[in-house]
Design a protein around this motif. Structure first.
Motif, mmCIF file in Angstrom:
data_model
loop_
_atom_site.group_PDB
_atom_site.id
_atom_site.type_symbol
_atom_site.label_atom_id
_atom_site.label_comp_id
_atom_site.label_asym_id
_atom_site.label_seq_id
_atom_site.Cartn_x
_atom_site.Cartn_y
_atom_site.Cartn_z
ATOM 1 N N HIS A 103 -9.369 30.701 4.464
ATOM 2 C CA HIS A 103 -9.146 29.434 3.304
ATOM 3 C C HIS A 103 -10.701 29.006 3.060
ATOM 4 O O HIS A 103 -10.843 28.211 1.799
ATOM 5 C CB HIS A 103 -8.700 28.806 3.718
ATOM 6 N N THR A 107 -10.831 27.446 -1.069
ATOM 7 C CA THR A 107 -9.962 26.126 -1.275
ATOM 8 C C THR A 107 -11.604 25.386 -2.086
ATOM 9 O O THR A 107 -12.867 25.472 -1.309
ATOM 10 C CB THR A 107 -9.897 26.169 -0.324
ATOM 11 N N SER A 128 -2.276 26.693 3.118
ATOM 12 C CA SER A 128 -3.507 27.679 2.706
ATOM 13 C C SER A 128 -2.472 28.670 2.075
ATOM 14 O O SER A 128 -3.411 29.248 0.941
ATOM 15 C CB SER A 128 -3.871 28.428 4.148
#
Length: 191
Positions: A103, A107, A128
């Motif tokens: 992630h 992100t 996620s």
């Protein structure tokens, strides 16, 4: 769900011109089946079988007298299609995939904080996966090359237990997203 054989799909599609083009373009049996299913899923939405073509960037399109936008997504188990008179993006992902371990590559800092504040690992994995799937759907919606997942697309945190839609932004452009969890998969569409 992808359960039918290639021969079953060809019989269901019953359009020799489209089938021939799929067989010419796709040597891989899995890709042929995905294409056949995509065409079959679009048939009731369009009222007839139409050939799916692709823009140079890979985005699918159909020739139609109307302004119709389509989006297609494949997972190992399922295929999803969407059509709209406005740009749309759709993505389907398996929750068991390793988005949580990866992630930080896709992100923003706010999204990382949202994930890290989850108490249960299953919730971290779900969020996620939703973030990844939403960013894939938004990328398709935006149809803009070079859109960076980790900095130019941001998902506003929301409660996955009580909400099925949320707001996201790409390059400061707001967009609406909706998600659905079914079995071990997440489906997100954005418009």
């Amino acid at each position: 769900q992808i359960d039918e054989t290639t021969e079953d799909l060809k019989r269901m599609l019953n359009n020799s011109a489209i089938i021939e083009k799929i067989e010419e373009r796709y040597g891989n049996e899995k890709r042929r089946r995905e294409q056949l299913i995509s065409h079959l899923l679009l048939m009731p939405l369009l009222g007839e079988a139409k050939e799916i073509k692709h823009f140079p960037n890979g985005a699918p399109t159909i020739e139609s007298g109307e302004d119709i936008h389509i989006s297609i997504s494949h997972s190992r188990k399922s295929i999803a299609v969407a059509i709209s008179t406005k740009p749309i993006g759709i993505d389907i992902e398996e929750i068991e995939r390793n988005q949580y371990k990866l992630h930080k590559k896709f992100t923003t800092p706010k999204e990382q904080e949202w994930i890290n504040n989850c108490a249960q690992s299953s919730q971290k994995q779900l969020i996620s996966t939703i973030i990844w799937s939403a960013k894939e759907a938004i990328y398709k919606l935006a149809n803009t090359n070079g859109l960076l997942f980790e900095s130019e697309i941001e998902i506003t945190p929301f409660d996955t237990n009580s909400e099925t839609h949320f707001i996201a932004r790409y390059r400061n452009t707001p967009c609406k997203c909706n998600f659905l969890i079914f079995g071990e998969e997440v489906l997100v569409f954005s418009c």
